[in-house]
Structures are given as C-alpha cells and as structure tokens.
Design an enzyme around this catalytic site. Structure first.
Site, PDB file in Angstrom:
ATOM      1  CG  ASP A  79      13.656 -23.340 -22.925  1.00 19.19           C
ATOM      2  OD1 ASP A  79      12.949 -24.360 -23.003  1.00 19.19           O
ATOM      3  OD2 ASP A  79      14.435 -23.001 -23.827  1.00 19.19           O
ATOM      4  CB  SER A  80      15.630 -27.344 -21.916  1.00 19.02           C
ATOM      5  OG  SER A  80      15.599 -26.860 -23.246  1.00 19.02           O
ATOM      6  CB  CYS A  85      10.025 -24.942 -22.289  1.00 17.94           C
ATOM      7  SG  CYS A  85      10.497 -26.584 -22.847  1.00 17.94           S
ATOM      8  CD  GLU A 121      20.769 -24.433 -25.220  1.00 16.04           C
ATOM      9  OE1 GLU A 121      21.672 -23.962 -24.509  1.00 16.04           O
ATOM     10  OE2 GLU A 121      19.604 -23.986 -25.234  1.00 16.04           O
ATOM     11  CB  CYS A 139      10.814 -26.057 -30.170  1.00 15.12           C
ATOM     12  SG  CYS A 139      12.337 -25.998 -29.183  1.00 15.12           S
ATOM     13  CG  HIS A 150      15.915 -24.004 -28.134  1.00  8.86           C
ATOM     14  ND1 HIS A 150      15.192 -24.379 -27.025  1.00  8.86           N
ATOM     15  CD2 HIS A 150      17.210 -23.935 -27.727  1.00  8.86           C
ATOM     16  CE1 HIS A 150      16.010 -24.546 -26.009  1.00  8.86           C
ATOM     17  NE2 HIS A 150      17.236 -24.283 -26.401  1.00  8.86           N
TER      18      HIS A 150
HETATM   19  N1  DGL Z   1      12.617 -24.716 -25.928  1.00  6.43           N
HETATM   20  C1  DGL Z   1      12.111 -26.013 -25.617  1.00  6.43           C
HETATM   21  C2  DGL Z   1      10.701 -26.162 -26.203  1.00  6.43           C
HETATM   22  O1  DGL Z   1      10.056 -25.170 -26.469  1.00  6.43           O
HETATM   23  C3  DGL Z   1      13.114 -27.051 -25.996  1.00  6.43           C
HETATM   24  C4  DGL Z   1      12.880 -28.371 -25.394  1.00  6.43           C
HETATM   25  C5  DGL Z   1      14.086 -29.271 -25.332  1.00  6.43           C
HETATM   26  O2  DGL Z   1      14.958 -29.013 -24.502  1.00  6.43           O
HETATM   27  O3  DGL Z   1      14.124 -30.265 -26.058  1.00  6.43           O
HETATM   28  O4  DGL Z   1      10.173 -27.240 -26.381  1.00  6.43           O
END
Ligand code: DGL
Length: 265
Positions: free
Chosen positions: A7-8, A71, A152, A184, A186
């Site tokens: 993921d990011s 993600c 984050e 998302c 997150h």
């Molecule tokens: N967890 C990522 C998602 O599900 C986040 C994406 C991002 O970094 O903007 O989209």
C-alpha cells in the site's frame, strides 16, 4: 507460503490485520510505500510505475507466490497491467465494497469515502454502473484529499482531522445515509471518528476480511497447508509511524513476530 502485500503506507495493514485472523504458516512481506505516498493524488502512470517496482522487489527478494494490492487506488490504476505482466502470481486487489453495502443498507442511501484517484478511475465507475443498474440508490460520494496524510501522521482524532471529516460527512448526514463504504484501506483506522461525527447508527463497510478469505481459498487450491504461525516483515520506503503499527496490531495474537525495516526500493 510467501505473500507480498503493499500500500502507499499504513492502510494496507488493516488488510494484514484481517489476514492474521485466518492465515497460518506463512511469511507476509508488507511494503508501505511512504516515500511516494499518497497515491490518491498521483497519475495512473505514476502509480503503475510504483506498483511494478514493488512487485519486482517482492518477487526477486522474497519469491512471493501471492500478491495483495492492499490499496484501492493502486488496484484501480494497476491491477489489469500487473495481472498481464505477472501471469504466474496470484494477484488479489482491493475495491470499494459497494456490493456488501447494497446488501447492508436498509434505506438505499449509501455513502462512499475514497481517494480522488479511486473515485475518478474507470474501475470504480464500471462497478457502480454494473451494481446500481435497475436499483434506486441515493449515492453520496466524497473524495478525501489529505486524509491519508493525517492518518499516516497518527492524527486519528486530532481537531484538524475531525474538521476535515465534519465537512466531508455533512452531505452524508443530510442524505441520511445508513451505510458508508470505506473505499480506502486507511479509513478503517478512523472508523470510530467517522461514527462519532455521523452521530447516528451507521454501518461501515471495509473489505479486509473478504480479501483474506479470497487469499485463503486460492492458496488452499495451491496446496497451502495453513498450519503454524505467521511472520510479518514490514518494509517502509520512507518514514513510518511505529506507534500506529503497534496500535494496529495490539489486539492480534496469531503471529510469531513483526520486523519493521526502512528500505528504499
Ligand atoms: N490505502 C490507499 C487506498 O486504499 C491510500 C491511497 C493513497 O495513498 O492515497 O486507496
């Protein structure tokens, strides 16, 4: 069995959390691509490039046999290409849980929170068109630029995060949505704040357990025995908030150890 997950940033750990509940006897290699986060405000080409770099790393260094794109944004931008490029790899993506939301809603008033890139992507548009065909659904969509960065930083319930959410959730309250899709990975980390701001009983939809189930059924088909403990390795390409990692895993127990390493890929 070796599973790559990425993921990011921290968000995909909500998927690893769900994996811990059912997967046994495996090594999980997680990449938090924090140096290049957030993905949600990048172009499709930029996101695809990062996905390929990370997948190459996981294959070369760890010989993974399965990859979870934990993600929504990266899945939308890259899963098609990744499946074409890595034909031997089991690849599981993440997409907003629209179908479970349709099953859960009692009023047909559904909200979706996601990154700008996910909401703009063809994949999401196709999913909505396909699933809403012939249904009377009042859909309230909201892109949340900047929310991933707040999470984050560990600012789960800071006044800034709450202020952002109050503005974004206002139209959902007005439309009396009873079900909100967390589009998302997150966002499950701020479930409590979302519920608090909504102020009435709502169902939040996240897809971690469905992804974990999918991995289980595919890996059992590939003769995975599902016995023994899990080892989890977390690589982060930039800074990562260790307190958040500990918080995410504090109530889980079925793993041997978590190793956290900074590693620029
Ligand atoms: N967890 C990522 C998602 O599900 C986040 C994406 C991002 O970094 O903007 O989209």
């Amino acid at each position: 069995m070796k599973v790559g997950v990425f993921d990011s940033g921290l968000g995909g750990l909500t998927v690893v959390h769900a994996l811990i509940d059912i997967l046994k006897g495996a090594d999980i290699f997680y990449v938090a691509d924090t140096k290049y986060a957030p993905y949600g405000e990048k172009t499709q080409e930029e996101i695809l490039k990062r996905c390929i770099t990370i997948t190459n790393f996981l294959i070369k260094e760890h010989e993974i046999s399965a990859l979870i794109i934990a993600c929504n944004t990266a899945t939308s931008a890259a899963i098609k290409m990744l499946r074409k490029k890595y034909i031997k790899l089991i690849i599981i993506g993440t997409e907003p849980g629209i179908k479970p939301a349709i099953e859960a809603t009692r009023t047909n008033h559904i909200g979706v929170l996601a990154t700008p890139a996910t909401l703009k992507g063809d994949k999401y548009q196709l999913l909505i068109n396909e699933l809403f065909q012939g249904r009377q659904v009042l859909l309230t969509e909201q892109a949340c630029p900047g929310l991933v960065e707040q999470i984050e930083k560990g600012e789960i319930s800071s006044s800034v995060t709450k202020k952002m959410l109050k503005i974004w959730l206002e139209p959902m309250k007005k439309n009396r949505v009873d079900t909100i899709v967390l589009g998302c990975t997150h966002y499950p980390l701020i479930s409590d704040v979302i519920k608090e701001i909504m102020g009435y009983n709502i169902t939040l939809i996240q897809t971690g357990s469905a992804i974990a189930q999918r991995l289980m059924s595919l890996s059992l088909e590939h003769n995975h025995l599902n016995k023994g403990l899990l080892d989890i390795f977390v690589y982060s390409t930039g800074n990562i908030n260790d307190n958040m990692i500990n918080k995410i895993f504090e109530k889980t127990e079925y793993y041997e150890k978590i190793t956290i390493r900074k590693y620029d890929i």
